[in-house]
Design a protein around this motif. Structure first.
Motif, PDB file in Angstrom:
ATOM      1  N   LEU A 165      10.560   4.967   0.221  1.00  5.59           N
ATOM      2  CA  LEU A 165       9.666   4.060  -0.505  1.00  5.59           C
ATOM      3  C   LEU A 165       9.847   2.625  -0.041  1.00  5.59           C
ATOM      4  N   ASP A 166      11.085   2.180   0.088  1.00  3.01           N
ATOM      5  CA  ASP A 166      11.357   0.785   0.447  1.00  3.01           C
ATOM      6  C   ASP A 166      10.976   0.469   1.884  1.00  3.01           C
ATOM      7  N   LYS A 167      11.246   1.389   2.812  1.00  4.34           N
ATOM      8  CA  LYS A 167      11.033   1.101   4.233  1.00  4.34           C
ATOM      9  C   LYS A 167       9.694   1.600   4.777  1.00  4.34           C
ATOM     10  N   CYS A 168       9.140   2.615   4.129  1.00  4.88           N
ATOM     11  CA  CYS A 168       7.925   3.244   4.675  1.00  4.88           C
ATOM     12  C   CYS A 168       6.746   3.236   3.710  1.00  4.88           C
ATOM     13  N   ASP A 169       6.965   2.796   2.477  1.00  3.21           N
ATOM     14  CA  ASP A 169       5.906   2.810   1.456  1.00  3.21           C
ATOM     15  C   ASP A 169       5.371   4.226   1.221  1.00  3.21           C
ATOM     16  N   VAL A 170       6.256   5.212   1.273  1.00  8.24           N
ATOM     17  CA  VAL A 170       5.893   6.604   1.040  1.00  8.24           C
ATOM     18  C   VAL A 170       6.763   7.144  -0.100  1.00  8.24           C
ATOM     19  N   VAL A 171       6.119   7.763  -1.083  1.00 10.86           N
ATOM     20  CA  VAL A 171       6.836   8.326  -2.233  1.00 10.86           C
ATOM     21  C   VAL A 171       6.956   9.840  -2.076  1.00 10.86           C
ATOM     22  N   VAL A 172       8.178  10.362  -2.215  1.00 15.77           N
ATOM     23  CA  VAL A 172       8.434  11.801  -2.286  1.00 15.77           C
ATOM     24  C   VAL A 172       9.334  12.045  -3.489  1.00 15.77           C
ATOM     25  N   SER A 173       9.482  13.288  -3.882  1.00 15.56           N
ATOM     26  CA  SER A 173      10.337  13.619  -5.024  1.00 15.56           C
ATOM     27  C   SER A 173      11.710  14.062  -4.545  1.00 15.56           C
ATOM     28  N   PRO A 174      12.788  13.458  -5.062  1.00 20.38           N
ATOM     29  CA  PRO A 174      14.136  13.889  -4.662  1.00 20.38           C
ATOM     30  C   PRO A 174      14.438  15.282  -5.161  1.00 20.38           C
ATOM     31  N   GLY A 175      15.064  16.093  -4.315  1.00 17.85           N
ATOM     32  CA  GLY A 175      15.357  17.472  -4.676  1.00 17.85           C
ATOM     33  C   GLY A 175      16.239  17.608  -5.893  1.00 17.85           C
ATOM     34  N   LEU A 176      17.123  16.631  -6.120  1.00 15.93           N
ATOM     35  CA  LEU A 176      18.032  16.691  -7.260  1.00 15.93           C
ATOM     36  C   LEU A 176      17.274  16.736  -8.577  1.00 15.93           C
ATOM     37  N   GLY A 177      16.052  16.204  -8.596  1.00 12.48           N
ATOM     38  CA  GLY A 177      15.263  16.221  -9.817  1.00 12.48           C
ATOM     39  C   GLY A 177      14.868  17.614 -10.260  1.00 12.48           C
ATOM     40  N   PHE A 178      15.042  18.607  -9.376  1.00 12.22           N
ATOM     41  CA  PHE A 178      14.694  19.988  -9.698  1.00 12.22           C
ATOM     42  C   PHE A 178      15.934  20.844  -9.942  1.00 12.22           C
ATOM     43  N   GLY A 179      17.103  20.195 -10.028  1.00 10.10           N
ATOM     44  CA  GLY A 179      18.352  20.907 -10.251  1.00 10.10           C
ATOM     45  C   GLY A 179      19.354  20.595  -9.149  1.00 10.10           C
ATOM     46  N   ASP A 198       0.845  -1.182   0.000  1.00 14.86           N
ATOM     47  CA  ASP A 198       0.000   0.000   0.000  1.00 14.86           C
ATOM     48  C   ASP A 198       0.887   1.240   0.000  1.00 14.86           C
ATOM     49  N   VAL A 199       1.229   1.717  -1.186  1.00 11.07           N
ATOM     50  CA  VAL A 199       2.144   2.846  -1.329  1.00 11.07           C
ATOM     51  C   VAL A 199       1.365   4.154  -1.302  1.00 11.07           C
ATOM     52  N   ILE A 200       1.809   5.096  -0.477  1.00 12.77           N
ATOM     53  CA  ILE A 200       1.210   6.432  -0.394  1.00 12.77           C
ATOM     54  C   ILE A 200       2.068   7.368  -1.234  1.00 12.77           C
ATOM     55  N   ASP A 201       1.499   7.855  -2.332  1.00  9.47           N
ATOM     56  CA  ASP A 201       2.269   8.621  -3.314  1.00  9.47           C
ATOM     57  C   ASP A 201       2.125  10.123  -3.067  1.00  9.47           C
ATOM     58  N   LEU A 202       3.178  10.714  -2.508  1.00 11.15           N
ATOM     59  CA  LEU A 202       3.247  12.156  -2.287  1.00 11.15           C
ATOM     60  C   LEU A 202       4.324  12.764  -3.187  1.00 11.15           C
ATOM     61  N   GLY A 203       4.533  12.137  -4.329  1.00 12.73           N
ATOM     62  CA  GLY A 203       5.603  12.555  -5.223  1.00 12.73           C
ATOM     63  C   GLY A 203       5.170  13.588  -6.247  1.00 12.73           C
ATOM     64  N   MET A 204       4.392  13.182  -7.229  1.00 16.31           N
ATOM     65  CA  MET A 204       4.014  14.072  -8.325  1.00 16.31           C
ATOM     66  C   MET A 204       2.943  15.063  -7.881  1.00 16.31           C
ATOM     67  N   GLY A 205       3.049  16.315  -8.338  1.00 14.94           N
ATOM     68  CA  GLY A 205       2.055  17.337  -8.012  1.00 14.94           C
ATOM     69  C   GLY A 205       0.821  17.209  -8.873  1.00 14.94           C
ATOM     70  N   ASN A 206       0.126  16.086  -8.728  1.00 13.87           N
ATOM     71  CA  ASN A 206      -1.027  15.753  -9.560  1.00 13.87           C
ATOM     72  C   ASN A 206      -2.291  15.870  -8.720  1.00 13.87           C
ATOM     73  N   PRO A 207      -3.060  16.954  -8.857  1.00 14.78           N
ATOM     74  CA  PRO A 207      -4.208  17.179  -7.966  1.00 14.78           C
ATOM     75  C   PRO A 207      -5.180  16.007  -7.958  1.00 14.78           C
TER      76      PRO A 207
END
Length: 390
Positions: free
Chosen positions: A347-361, A33-42
Motif C-alpha cells: 500500500l505504501d510503496k505501490c498504492d495497491v491493497v491486498v488482504s494479509p493472510g493472517l487475517g484468515f487465521g 490513486d489506490v487500487i483496492d484488491l483487498g475486500m471481496g466486494n463485487p
C-alpha cells in the motif's frame, strides 16, 4: 459505569483488516490513486432482469409489511428447484430450506442455534473469518484444521484430526475455498460424509463460490453425496454469482433438524429479508446461464491478467480454478516480513491493497489474498506499480 461489552465479545481480537482500511483511507485523502484488491466486494452490476424485478415489485403496496423470517414460500420452493437443476439434489422447501440474510448472517445465527459453551467445532484455518468468529461468539471452542500447501489446502480426513474427549460437535468446510481458492471433487465430500458418520459430527458446508469456476471445472455440492442430509447442511449466497452482495440474500439447505433449529432462532431475531428482494432472488435463480457466464468470463479475464502479470514481474503464483481470489505466497525476496507488514508495504510503496493472510487465521501467514474486484486496466496498472519493488 459498569462493563459495557459482554463476555461474548470482550475477548474478540481487533479486526486486522481495519489497519489496512485506515491506511488506505489516509492515502486516498492525500490524493493517491489506490487500487483496492483487498475486500471481496463485487464491482460488477447485478443482472438487469433482477434489478427490473425489484423495481417492479417494490411499487406494490402489499410488499412493505413484515416478511417471513424463514423466507417466503415461493423463494424456498425456487431454491429447491435450483438445487435439483444444478446438482440433482431433491429438497423439501418446507423442512429442508431456509432463507438467510446472506450466508454470513446464516452461519453466525446457526452457531448460536446449535452450539453451546464447551462444544468444540473443527474449523479450517485459514478460512473466511466468520467461520471461526461465529463459533467463538456462540461460546463454543474452535479447533483448527490446518489447510497447508503440502496438502493442497485440503484436510486429510484419513489422519486423526482431533484426539480429545469429548469429540467435536461439528466441522465447517468451504469449497471452492476462500481465501485459498482451492477446489475439490465430489470424492472429497464422500469421504467427508463417512468422516461425519464415524465421529458423529455435523457438517456445515459454505458453497458461496460454486458458480465462479474456470477452465471446465464445475464445483460439486456436499449434498450430492448419499447420506449428506443425515449429517449436515450447506449454505449458498447470491452475493458472488449474481453480484448481489449488498442485497444480503442467501440460504441454507439440508438436514431438517438443523434447518428447524435455525428457523427457531431466527423467529426471535428477524422478520426476514425485504419481500421485493426475495422476489428478485427468485428471478435470479431462474435466470438463463448466460448471465452467470458473463460474470465468470469477466473474472477469468481478470484472473489471467493478474496471474500472468505477477509471474512476469517475478511474483510466482498459480491460476485458481475457482473463486474471485488469488492466494499468493509472499515472494522470497520479502519472506522475512509477516503478511500484515508486507500488505502495508504494498500500500505504501505501490498504492495497491491486498488482504494479509493472517487475517484468515494463523495458518494464512506467509500469504496474501488478492481479490479480482478491479477491471483489467486497473489490474495492469497495479502490476506496473508492483514491478517497482521487484
Amino acid at each position: 459505569m459498569k462493563q459495557i461489552e459482554s463476555l461474548r465479545i470482550r475477548d474478540l481480537p481487533g479486526y486486522l483488516f481495519q489497519t489496512i482500511n485506515e491506511r488506505k483511507l489516509k492515502a486516498r485523502q492525500a490524493g493517491r490513486d489506490v487500487i483496492d484488491l483487498g475486500m471481496g466486494n463485487p464491482d460488477l452490476p447485478p443482472p438487469e432482469p433482477v434489478v427490473e424485478k425489484l423495481k417492479e415489485v417494490v411499487d406494490s403496496p402489499k410488499v412493505h409489511r413484515y416478511s417471513a423470517s424463514k423466507g417466503i414460500p415461493h423463494l424456498r420452493k425456487e431454491i429447491c428447484l435450483w438445487y435439483e437443476r444444478r446438482f440433482g439434489v431433491k429438497l423439501d422447501p418446507d423442512e429442508e430450506a431456509i432463507v438467510t440474510i446472506g450466508s454470513k448472517e446464516g452461519i453466525s445465527h446457526l452457531a448460536l442455534a446449535i452450539f453451546d459453551r464447551g462444544d468444540v467445532v473443527l474449523t479450517p484455518n485459514p478460512t473466511y473469518p466468520s467461520h471461526f468468529y461465529s463459533v467463538v461468539i456462540a461460546g463454543a471452542s474452535v479447533y483448527d484444521v490446518p489447510l497447508l500447501p503440502e496438502n493442497n489446502f485440503i484436510p486429510d480426513l484419513s489422519q486423526p484430526i482431533y484426539d480429545r474427549y469429548p469429540g467435536p460437535k461439528a466441522m465447517i468446510v468451504s469449497y471452492p475455498n476462500n481465501p485459498t481458492s482451492q477446489v475439490v471433487d465430489v470424492d472429497f465430500f464422500k469421504e467427508l460424509v463417512k468422516f461425519a458418520k464415524k465421529h458423529d459430527i455435523i457438517i456445515i458446508h459454505d458453497l458461496a463460490y460454486s458458480e465462479i469456476c474456470f477452465d471446465n471445472y464445475r464445483a460439486p455440492s456436499f449434498l450430492q453425496v448419499d447420506g449428506a442430509k443425515d449429517v449436515g447442511v450447506e449454505f449458498y449466497s447470491l452475493s458472488k454469482t449474481y453480484n448481489m452482495a449488498g442485497w444480503r440474500v442467501g440460504f441454507m439447505v439440508g438436514n431438517k433438524e438443523i434447518v428447524r433449529a435455525l428457523a427457531k432462532l431466527k423467529s426471535y431475531y428477524d422478520y426476514g429479508i425485504f419481500t421485493p428482494i426475495q422476489v428478485a432472488a427468485i428471478c435470479a435463480l431462474r435466470l438463463d446461464q448466460k448471465y452467470i457466464d458473463r460474470t465468470v468470463n469477466e473474472y477469468k479475464k481478470r484472473r489471467d491478467t493478474l496471474v500472468n502479470g505477477l509471474n512476469r514481474i517475478g511474483w510466482k503464483v498459480d491460476k485458481p480454478s475457482a473463486t474471485m481470489y488469488v492466494w499468493a505466497k509472499i515472494p522470497d525476496k520479502f519472506n522475512h516480513m509477516n503478511s500484515l507488514d508486507f500488505a502495508l508495504m504494498l500500500l505504501d510503496k505501490c498504492d495497491v491493497v491486498v488482504s494479509p493472510g493472517l487475517g484468515f487465521g494463523k495458518y494464512g501467514e506467509g500469504f496474501v489474498r488478492i481479490a479480482l474486484v478491479e477491471n483489467e486496466h486497473r489490474i495492469r496498472q497495479a502490476i506496473r506499480s508492483l514491478k517497482k519493488i521487484f
